[in-house]
Write a protein that holds these residues in place. Structure first.
Motif, short mmCIF file in Angstrom:
data_model
loop_
_atom_site.label_atom_id
_atom_site.label_comp_id
_atom_site.label_asym_id
_atom_site.label_seq_id
_atom_site.Cartn_x
_atom_site.Cartn_y
_atom_site.Cartn_z
N ILE A 1 16.49 14.09 50.53
CA ILE A 1 16.98 12.75 51.80
C ILE A 1 17.19 11.47 51.26
N GLU A 2 18.92 11.13 51.19
CA GLU A 2 18.92 9.64 50.47
C GLU A 2 19.27 8.86 52.02
N ASN A 3 18.59 7.32 51.48
CA ASN A 3 19.34 6.28 52.43
C ASN A 3 19.94 5.47 51.36
N ALA A 4 20.21 4.70 51.96
CA ALA A 4 21.83 4.01 51.61
C ALA A 4 21.15 2.60 50.37
N ASN A 5 19.96 2.34 50.82
CA ASN A 5 19.17 1.57 49.78
C ASN A 5 18.44 2.04 48.43
N GLU B 1 17.78 27.84 48.91
CA GLU B 1 17.81 27.52 50.46
C GLU B 1 17.78 26.43 50.96
N ALA B 2 17.02 25.65 50.00
CA ALA B 2 16.42 24.02 50.73
C ALA B 2 17.33 23.04 50.50
N VAL B 3 18.15 23.45 49.58
CA VAL B 3 19.35 22.66 49.07
C VAL B 3 20.73 22.21 50.35
N GLU B 4 20.61 23.16 50.57
CA GLU B 4 21.54 23.36 52.01
C GLU B 4 21.29 22.25 53.07
N ALA B 5 20.23 22.00 53.06
CA ALA B 5 19.24 21.12 54.02
C ALA B 5 19.26 19.45 53.50
N SER B 6 20.21 19.60 52.46
CA SER B 6 19.88 17.81 51.77
C SER B 6 20.97 17.06 52.20
N TYR B 7 20.26 16.13 52.27
CA TYR B 7 21.36 14.74 53.34
C TYR B 7 21.33 14.09 51.71
N ALA B 8 22.59 13.53 51.54
CA ALA B 8 23.03 13.23 49.97
C ALA B 8 24.62 12.70 50.31
N PRO B 9 24.93 12.20 50.93
CA PRO B 9 26.32 11.38 51.25
C PRO B 9 26.54 10.27 50.27
N SER C 1 25.32 10.07 46.64
CA SER C 1 25.26 10.42 45.34
C SER C 1 25.76 12.09 45.14
N GLU C 2 26.04 12.74 46.45
CA GLU C 2 26.69 13.96 46.95
C GLU C 2 25.86 14.66 45.74
N TYR C 3 24.93 14.12 45.41
CA TYR C 3 23.34 15.23 44.24
C TYR C 3 22.32 16.49 45.37
N ARG C 4 22.70 17.48 45.74
CA ARG C 4 22.03 17.62 46.83
C ARG C 4 21.06 19.02 46.40
#
Length: 130
Positions: free
Chosen positions: A43-47, A12-20, A22-25
């Motif tokens: 939660i990904e960051n551009a750097n 369920e937590a996977v659904e909240a992922s922010y991974a734009p 790597s697209e690996y949630r």
């Protein structure tokens, strides 16, 4: 909580992922000594170096709420590929957990490890006392 329920919480937590990028949630669920369950997602960051991992978000939230003892951890990804915590997250877990902490993964064959199996001979506070 049983293993299946903990894995469901991680899924369920996977659904909240922010991974734009790597697209690996990834999602994680950790159970505290009193039976509370905390979840986290990556939660990904551009750097990339400022990205947060699911396990560290779950542990950090639990610690913020005063928990310091944990019973078990489950980790899942949207790939359901049996992902395990990375080395950094393993070290974070070792700060609060014994080597026998069960870690469940979500892959085709299931997967169960202990923290000690995934991170043998870890750095502990005993090393700092030397």
């Amino acid at each position: 909580m049983d293993r299946a329920d903990l894995l469901d919480a991680a899924r369920e937590a996977v659904e909240a992922s922010y991974a734009p990028y790597s697209e690996y949630r990834v999602g994680a669920a950790i159970e505290t000594a009193d039976g509370s369950v905390y979840t986290g997602c990556n939660i990904e960051n551009a750097n990339y170096s400022n990205s947060l991992h699911a396990e560290e978000v779950a542990v950090g939230t639990a610690v913020r709420d005063g928990h310091r003892e944990f019973e078990q951890l489950a980790v899942s990804s949207d790939e359901r590929d049996g992902v395990t915590p990375c080395g950094m997250c393993r070290q974070t877990l070792a700060e609060f957990c014994d080597d026998d902490l069960p870690i469940y993964t979500d892959g085709p064959d299931g997967g169960a490890y202990t923290l000690g199996e995934l991170l043998p001979d870890t750095i502990t506070t005993e090393h700092l006392d030397r």
